[in-house]
Write an enzyme that holds these catalytic residues in place. Structure first.
Site, PDB file in Angstrom:
ATOM      1  N   GLU A  73       7.752   4.054  -0.454  1.00 51.92           N
ATOM      2  CA  GLU A  73       7.089   2.972   0.292  1.00 51.92           C
ATOM      3  C   GLU A  73       5.957   2.354  -0.496  1.00 51.92           C
ATOM      4  O   GLU A  73       5.758   1.133  -0.470  1.00 51.92           O
ATOM      5  CB  GLU A  73       6.582   3.500   1.636  1.00 51.92           C
ATOM      6  CG  GLU A  73       6.104   2.412   2.601  1.00 51.92           C
ATOM      7  CD  GLU A  73       4.644   2.005   2.441  1.00 51.92           C
ATOM      8  OE1 GLU A  73       4.221   1.031   3.084  1.00 51.92           O
ATOM      9  OE2 GLU A  73       3.908   2.654   1.664  1.00 51.92           O
TER      10      GLU A  73
ATOM     11  N   HIS B 243      -5.652   4.404   0.083  1.00 45.47           N
ATOM     12  CA  HIS B 243      -5.831   4.126  -1.343  1.00 45.47           C
ATOM     13  C   HIS B 243      -7.280   4.295  -1.801  1.00 45.47           C
ATOM     14  O   HIS B 243      -7.618   3.912  -2.926  1.00 45.47           O
ATOM     15  CB  HIS B 243      -5.332   2.717  -1.705  1.00 45.47           C
ATOM     16  CG  HIS B 243      -3.909   2.470  -1.375  1.00 45.47           C
ATOM     17  ND1 HIS B 243      -3.235   1.327  -1.784  1.00 45.47           N
ATOM     18  CD2 HIS B 243      -2.997   3.191  -0.672  1.00 45.47           C
ATOM     19  CE1 HIS B 243      -1.981   1.373  -1.338  1.00 45.47           C
ATOM     20  NE2 HIS B 243      -1.823   2.501  -0.660  1.00 45.47           N
TER      21      HIS B 243
ATOM     22  N   HIS C 273       6.004   7.315   5.807  1.00 44.65           N
ATOM     23  CA  HIS C 273       6.337   7.493   4.383  1.00 44.65           C
ATOM     24  C   HIS C 273       5.553   8.687   3.837  1.00 44.65           C
ATOM     25  O   HIS C 273       4.394   8.904   4.164  1.00 44.65           O
ATOM     26  CB  HIS C 273       6.093   6.212   3.583  1.00 44.65           C
ATOM     27  CG  HIS C 273       4.663   5.819   3.386  1.00 44.65           C
ATOM     28  ND1 HIS C 273       3.861   6.364   2.408  1.00 44.65           N
ATOM     29  CD2 HIS C 273       3.895   4.906   4.025  1.00 44.65           C
ATOM     30  CE1 HIS C 273       2.665   5.808   2.449  1.00 44.65           C
ATOM     31  NE2 HIS C 273       2.651   4.927   3.428  1.00 44.65           N
TER      32      HIS C 273
ATOM     33  N   ASP D 216       5.317   9.412   0.477  1.00 47.58           N
ATOM     34  CA  ASP D 216       4.758   9.208  -0.861  1.00 47.58           C
ATOM     35  C   ASP D 216       3.334   8.688  -0.762  1.00 47.58           C
ATOM     36  O   ASP D 216       2.903   8.151   0.265  1.00 47.58           O
ATOM     37  CB  ASP D 216       5.628   8.254  -1.677  1.00 47.58           C
ATOM     38  CG  ASP D 216       5.752   6.866  -1.060  1.00 47.58           C
ATOM     39  OD1 ASP D 216       5.892   6.780   0.184  1.00 47.58           O
ATOM     40  OD2 ASP D 216       5.709   5.869  -1.795  1.00 47.58           O
TER      41      ASP D 216
END
Length: 436
Positions: free
Chosen positions: A145, A409, A77, A79
């Site tokens: 995603e 993250h 992914h 994104d």
């Protein structure tokens, strides 16, 4: 197969991969805002001589190598999440800062680095004539995603009509080969009350108080044991053959399910009134043997939920946010668990390629090795697009990707250049090993 030639080719592309990844990081690409990185990926595919590079209506980049009818896919992914509190970053997260060993910035590990290695892995296959007869290679740079894992592959499979023989997820794996992970779902609990003036709360029916009872029991689901005397049996029960006779062994491998209240909402006429509604969001992680129906029923069966009867509604969230192309492709927020046997052919194809190229144990930069003292074949903690690819549609998946789960993250995200090279080499070799 000349494994030394594959390693030399991958190492030879290290500078090109680093440059490509830095370019991707420099383009902010949160979910539904990926146009810039998608178009940059298409340009890289075209430069490297992909036989076809296209953007589908949802906005996913699809790059093809080879002309056979059978498909083996590599998914990443494109994104990212946002940066959060910018003060927690030591450098600009969109600079693409580079040292001799690492590339720094949002998306390096999660997971634009995986897209980079897959694109160059396919290039090495073409360079060295490694695409088996009758096969073609698909590299996908997928969107949305982080918002709704697997939605992109619902579109690719259902609308684009693509069904690979198996898919390699390039999400970060700390140097390991991953054969499954827990599923998840997003649950909402709504409670009705009756408002009244706060000076006489007995005249109303406080929805927040009702919800407080329910929240404590949701917490108990996560924290309780599964003893015979325990009224609200904890989710750990799914590791027990008594409660999960068909799937307890897989559940023990994947890990127990969890639940936590992640958001709370209310309505009230004013700060001087009793709340007339309250709602919470529940993040539910599911292990083997759990389904969306069982998870909803588990909350509906809680004593407090039964006590308040028709004033409580338990439901699943729905996703309907438009993609960067404007396409609105809706789905329920349910992301199924998936798992493979360790001896499954596609899992062993990556394991055998890794052994031939790098040996029996995980490899990586010295600064990463403290994370990698684990079995070569293992599982993810978090969720990936495989929830749709295998969880919904039964298309076999296996994971191997550059970077570390712990970087996902997090502020000051990095990925190691050595991982980009390692993964590109394994990708280039695994298809031939599988077909052999």
């Amino acid at each position: 197969m000349d494994f030394e030639a594959i390693k030399r080719a991958a190492k030879g592309y290290e500078a090109d991969m680093s440059r490509f990844l830095r370019d991707l990081i420099a383009i902010p690409s949160e979910s539904c805002e990926e146009e810039g990185v998608i178009r940059r990926t298409i340009r890289e595919m075209e430069k490297l001589g992909f036989d076809k590079a296209e953007i589908d209506p949802e906005g996913n980049a699809l790059g093809w190598m080879g002309t056979g009818e059978k498909i083996i896919a590599f998914d990443g992914h494109i994104d990212t999440v946002g940066v959060g509190n910018a003060a927690n970053w030591e450098r600009d997260p969109y600079e693409g800062y580079e040292t001799e060993d690492v590339i720094y910035g949002r998306g390096g590990s999660d997971q634009e680095g995986g897209v980079v290695s897959a694109v160059y892995g396919a290039k090495i296959m073409k360079d060295l004539g490694l695409i088996p007869e009758g096969y073609k290679i698909l590299v996908t740079a997928t969107v949305q995603e982080e918002d709704c894992d697997g939605l992109c592959w619902q579109y690719i499979h259902q609308e684009d009509g693509i069904t690979p023989e198996f898919v390699v997820s390039t999400e970060p794996t700390d140097g390991g080969i991953y054969r499954g992970h827990r599923g998840r779902m997003e649950i909402r609990v709504d409670v009705k009350g009756v408002s009244c003036h706060g000076s006489a709360p007995e005249r109303g029916d406080n929805a927040i108080y009702k919800m407080a009872d329910i929240v404590q029991e949701i917490r108990a689901l996560n924290e309780n044991d599964d003893g015979d005397e325990t009224e609200i049996k904890g989710l750990i029960k799914m590791l027990n053959p008594k409660y999960n006779p068909e799937h307890w062994e897989d559940a023990r491998f994947l890990g127990r399910g969890t639940c936590t209240v992640s958001q709370i909402f209310y309505t009230s006429p004013s700060r001087c009134a009793v709340a007339d509604s309250c709602a919470v969001s529940v993040d539910r992680r599911m292990t083997a043997g759990e389904t969306w129906e069982s998870c909803l029923e588990e909350i509906r069966a809680l004593p407090a939920v039964r006590k308040y009867g028709g004033d409580v509604a338990v439901s699943m969230y729905h996703y309907d946010r438009p993609a960067w192309t404007g396409l609105q492709y809706e789905t329920e927020c349910y992301f199924p668990t998936w798992i493979n046997r360790e001896d499954a052919p596609h899992v062993q194809a990556l394991a055998e390629a890794h052994r031939a190229l790098f040996g029996e144990e995980r490899v990586g930069h010295p600064d990463a090795m403290h994370l990698r003292k684990r079995p070569l074949i293992d599982k993810w903690t978090f969720s990936t697009n495989c929830v749709s690819i295998q969880g919904r549609y039964g298309i076999p998946c296996v994971g191997f990707g550059p970077g570390a789960e712990s970087q996902a993250h997090a502020p000051n995200e990095i990925t190691w250049k050595k991982d980009l090279v390692t993964c590109a080499a394994v990708y280039a070799a695994c298809v031939g090993v599988y077909c052999r």
